[in-house]
Design a protein around this motif. Sequence first.
Motif, short mmCIF file in Angstrom:
data_model
loop_
_atom_site.label_atom_id
_atom_site.label_comp_id
_atom_site.label_asym_id
_atom_site.label_seq_id
_atom_site.Cartn_x
_atom_site.Cartn_y
_atom_site.Cartn_z
N ALA A 117 0.81 -1.22 0.00
CA ALA A 117 0.00 0.00 0.00
C ALA A 117 0.85 1.27 0.00
O ALA A 117 0.32 2.36 -0.25
N VAL A 118 2.15 1.13 0.27
CA VAL A 118 2.98 2.32 0.50
C VAL A 118 2.96 3.31 -0.68
O VAL A 118 2.70 4.50 -0.48
N PRO A 119 3.21 2.85 -1.92
CA PRO A 119 3.24 3.85 -3.01
C PRO A 119 1.92 4.60 -3.15
O PRO A 119 1.91 5.81 -3.41
N ASN A 120 0.80 3.89 -2.97
CA ASN A 120 -0.51 4.55 -3.09
C ASN A 120 -0.76 5.52 -1.95
O ASN A 120 -1.36 6.57 -2.14
N LEU A 121 -0.29 5.15 -0.74
CA LEU A 121 -0.44 6.08 0.39
C LEU A 121 0.41 7.32 0.16
O LEU A 121 0.00 8.43 0.50
N ILE A 122 1.60 7.14 -0.41
CA ILE A 122 2.44 8.30 -0.71
C ILE A 122 1.71 9.23 -1.68
O ILE A 122 1.71 10.45 -1.51
N GLU A 123 1.05 8.66 -2.69
CA GLU A 123 0.26 9.50 -3.61
C GLU A 123 -0.82 10.28 -2.87
O GLU A 123 -1.10 11.43 -3.19
N CYS A 124 -1.42 9.63 -1.87
CA CYS A 124 -2.50 10.28 -1.11
C CYS A 124 -2.02 11.51 -0.35
O CYS A 124 -2.83 12.35 0.06
N LEU A 125 -0.70 11.59 -0.10
CA LEU A 125 -0.17 12.77 0.61
C LEU A 125 -0.39 14.03 -0.19
O LEU A 125 -0.26 15.14 0.34
N GLU A 126 -0.72 13.90 -1.49
CA GLU A 126 -0.98 15.07 -2.32
C GLU A 126 -2.46 15.27 -2.60
O GLU A 126 -2.85 16.14 -3.39
N CYS A 127 -3.32 14.50 -1.96
CA CYS A 127 -4.76 14.61 -2.18
C CYS A 127 -5.25 16.00 -1.74
O CYS A 127 -4.70 16.60 -0.82
N SER A 128 -6.30 16.49 -2.41
CA SER A 128 -6.84 17.81 -2.05
C SER A 128 -7.51 17.78 -0.67
O SER A 128 -7.68 18.82 -0.05
N ASP A 129 -7.92 16.60 -0.20
CA ASP A 129 -8.65 16.48 1.07
C ASP A 129 -7.65 16.35 2.23
O ASP A 129 -6.88 15.38 2.30
N PHE A 130 -7.69 17.32 3.13
CA PHE A 130 -6.80 17.33 4.31
C PHE A 130 -6.84 16.00 5.05
O PHE A 130 -5.81 15.47 5.46
N TYR A 131 -8.05 15.46 5.25
CA TYR A 131 -8.18 14.26 6.08
C TYR A 131 -7.64 13.01 5.38
O TYR A 131 -7.24 12.06 6.05
N VAL A 132 -7.64 13.00 4.06
CA VAL A 132 -6.99 11.90 3.34
C VAL A 132 -5.48 12.00 3.54
O VAL A 132 -4.80 11.01 3.82
#
Lengths: 199, 284
Positions: free
Chosen positions: B89-104
């Motif tokens: 899951a790590v690469p996908n979680l790293i992508e989520c660090l740029e999500c527009s949603d603060f809580y994501v």
Amino acid sequence: MTDELIRAVAEADTPAKMVAAVQNLAATKDIAAIPTLIAVFGYNNPVAAGVAATALTEMGEIAVPQLISQIDDYNYGARAYSIRTLAAIADPRALDLLISAAATDFAPSVRRAAAKGLGNLHWHKLDFPASHTAPKRALETLIFISQDSEWSIRYAAVVGLQALAQNSDLQQPIFARLNQMLATDTEKAVRARVQLAYR
Amino acid sequence: MIEPSGEEFPAQNTPQLTPELAIANLQSPDLSLRYYAAWWLGKFRVNRADAVDALIVALQDEADRTELGGYPLRRNAARALGKLGDARAVPNLIECLECSDFYVREAAAQSLAMLRDRLRRGVAHRTSASALIKMLDGGVAEAVQVAGLPHLTQPYEAVIEALGAIRATEAIPLIQPFLEHPVPRVQCAAARAMYQLTQNPIYGERLVQMLAAGDLKLRRVVLGDLGAIGYLAAAEAIAHAQVENSFKIIALKGLLEHQMTDELDHLVISDDAIRVMNLMDTLL
């Protein structure tokens, strides 16, 4: 005199006044203060509750019947203080209450206090045959909750079992169970506490 | 920071799930079933490859949106993936660090911290560290409240804790200024991470001071931090803190575990470990 001090507890309108009022009432060591001191457990004031618990513990056996009958079924914070106080007084009349609290209460704080208390009751104060059967009932409960899914309950069960091992005729089943826990428990903290029980 | 909507579900009024059903429900037309299924898979630690795959897909969900443009299902999927402990899951979680949603972003940082043992070394470690470090861009000056919302521009607390957890020593000069951030919980996160990255007791002592000074909620946070870093010198301060015993016992358990070797059969208990256990016993 005591009536006035009881009224001062009821009328305390700040946490600091509450603590001072409970300290004054506790200092009387008056039997008439017991219900008020127990009620303080439910006031969500940890300092005042600690003062009340210490006072009730010092009063000892005389406070036990009311501590048992006035247990708060609807406030687990208050209940934990009552159970801790009963465990500290260690009067074996609290056995049934401690067993049901350890085995069936939903609140971990209540269960831990009861588990510790179950190991420490003054069994010799009971008449035969209760003095013989009562520690065995405590043992059964502690072994049962030593299999709980929550680590802190198992930890408290070890503390209770260690104290109960003062009873020489219970040592064999206790150390058999502790050995099992040492081999199988998934939590390092619980295994460490088992090792301490052996020292 | 705690998400206002909360993530616990009452035991009643919720469907009885199995792992198969929960995985299937991640594709349900009923969005609330998707949201619940993602939480359930994490809560019950359904550590199966098909669950991880389905949750990774859910990190891209576009169907479930809040009025403010948030992604509730992505948040729960990110949280669950941290609990399942699968490095995929790590690469996908790293992508989520740029999500527009603060809580994501916050959930992803927290989950990367939970997956720390999976990425201490190697490429995954470097990419997570640099993605997290990027979130500290602008430093304390940019770390301000977002107008009208109950959070800062970035989930600084989670980001800083994650950098400490994964031992990203290159982040030390960037984290240090956050010791002076106006939000006490961010200061705590910085002290916690600085201790993990430097082992300097100055930072442990800072947390001990905050334990004495803060309000009840902050004291609970500080106990969590002291337990997480295993700061032994805080044992007595923890035992005497004005906090519920449950929090103190958990913090002392953290200290105790730091005192012990990992060998399963042959656990050696030191005098320090005994001291911590004696304190724990008094709190039962």
